[in-house]
Design a protein around this motif. Structure first.
Motif, mmCIF file in Angstrom:
data_model
loop_
_atom_site.group_PDB
_atom_site.id
_atom_site.type_symbol
_atom_site.label_atom_id
_atom_site.label_comp_id
_atom_site.label_asym_id
_atom_site.label_seq_id
_atom_site.Cartn_x
_atom_site.Cartn_y
_atom_site.Cartn_z
ATOM 1 N N LEU A 1 0.118 5.559 -6.148
ATOM 2 C CA LEU A 1 -1.205 5.662 -6.767
ATOM 3 C C LEU A 1 -1.453 7.081 -7.276
ATOM 4 N N LYS A 2 -0.986 8.066 -6.524
ATOM 5 C CA LYS A 2 -1.109 9.464 -6.949
ATOM 6 C C LYS A 2 -0.277 9.707 -8.210
ATOM 7 N N PRO B 1 0.221 5.081 -1.205
ATOM 8 C CA PRO B 1 -0.595 6.139 -1.813
ATOM 9 C C PRO B 1 0.188 7.072 -2.735
ATOM 10 N N ASN B 2 1.461 7.348 -2.432
ATOM 11 C CA ASN B 2 2.263 8.202 -3.318
ATOM 12 C C ASN B 2 2.334 7.622 -4.729
ATOM 13 N N LYS C 1 1.478 7.363 5.920
ATOM 14 C CA LYS C 1 0.739 6.576 4.929
ATOM 15 C C LYS C 1 1.649 5.942 3.877
ATOM 16 N N ASN C 2 2.835 6.465 3.724
ATOM 17 C CA ASN C 2 3.799 5.980 2.734
ATOM 18 C C ASN C 2 5.048 5.532 3.474
ATOM 19 N N LYS D 1 -2.013 8.189 -11.181
ATOM 20 C CA LYS D 1 -3.146 9.010 -11.601
ATOM 21 C C LYS D 1 -2.674 10.255 -12.341
ATOM 22 N N ARG E 1 0.877 -1.178 0.000
ATOM 23 C CA ARG E 1 0.000 0.000 0.000
ATOM 24 C C ARG E 1 0.905 1.215 0.000
#
Length: 162
Positions: free
Chosen positions: A28-29, A25-26, A149-150, A32, A23
Motif C-alpha cells: 500500500l505504501k 502495508p508495504n 505487519k508485513n 501511494k 494485508r
C-alpha cells in the motif's frame, strides 16, 4: 506515460470479493508513493470495493460503461479512448490500477509495469489478465521487508516495454 500498477500472488490472483485478499502495508505504501500527485484509472467495481472513497492527492478516474454513474470526488469516463485522450494531454503519469477488465483494455498502451509479487497462494476470484511477457524487460526487482505487519514475502518489480 501510461503505467500499470498492481499486486498479485504467485497464481495471478489480484482480488477477492471486491477487495485485496491479503494485508500488506508495504505494498500500500509502494502504491501511494508511485501514484501520489498523478492520475489513477480504475473500474467501477474496484472503486466501490474501496468504499467509494477517492484516493487523496490524485486524479481518480473511474471507467464505467454506465452512462448515469456518478460519484463524489472522481472523474467518470466511459471509454478507453476517453482515458487515452486524457493521458496524452496530462503532464504527469496515468496509472491503470484495475480491475481485470480495465487491465485488459489498456494492455497495448502501457509503457511501464509496476508489479508486486506476493509469495504464496491466496483465495481469490479476480485474476490479472494474460500478458505477453516477451514484450517486457525487467529493470528492477526489490525484495520487500518482512516484519510483524508485513508477513508475506514479496518483491516489487518494474518492467519497461522492449
Amino acid at each position: 506515460m501510461i503505467a500499470y500498477l498492481w499486486a498479485q500472488d504467485e497464481n495471478g490472483t489480484i482480488g477477492y470479493q471486491g477487495t485485496l485478499p491479503w494485508r500488506l502495508p508495504n505494498d500500500l505504501k509502494f502504491f501511494k508513493e508511485k501514484t501520489i500527485h498523478n492520475a489513477v484509472v480504475m473500474g467501477r467495481k474496484t472503486f466501490e470495493g474501496m468504499g467509494k472513497r477517492p484516493l487523496p492527492n490524485r486524479i481518480n478516474i473511474i471507467l464505467t460503461t454506465d452512462p448515469t454513474y456518478e460519484a463524489t470526488g472522481v472523474t467518470v469516463m466511459h471509454s478507453r479512448q476517453e482515458v487515452l485522450d486524457f493521458a496524452k494531454t496530462y503532464e504527469k503519469d496515468t496509472f491503470i490500477t484495475g480491475g481485470t477488465g480495465v487491465f485488459k483494455d489498456f494492455l497495448e498502451d502501457a509503457d511501464v509495469l509496476y508489479r508486486t509479487i506476493i509469495k504464496g497462494e491466496f483465495k481469490g476470484d479476480t485474476q490479472f489478465p494474460p500478458l505477453n511477457w516477451q514484450e517486457w524487460k525487467i529493470i528492477e526487482a526489490t525484495p520487500g521487508i518482512l516484519d510483524e505487519k508485513n508477513r508475506y514475502p514479496h518483491v516489487f518489480e518494474t518492467y519497461v516495454r522492449k
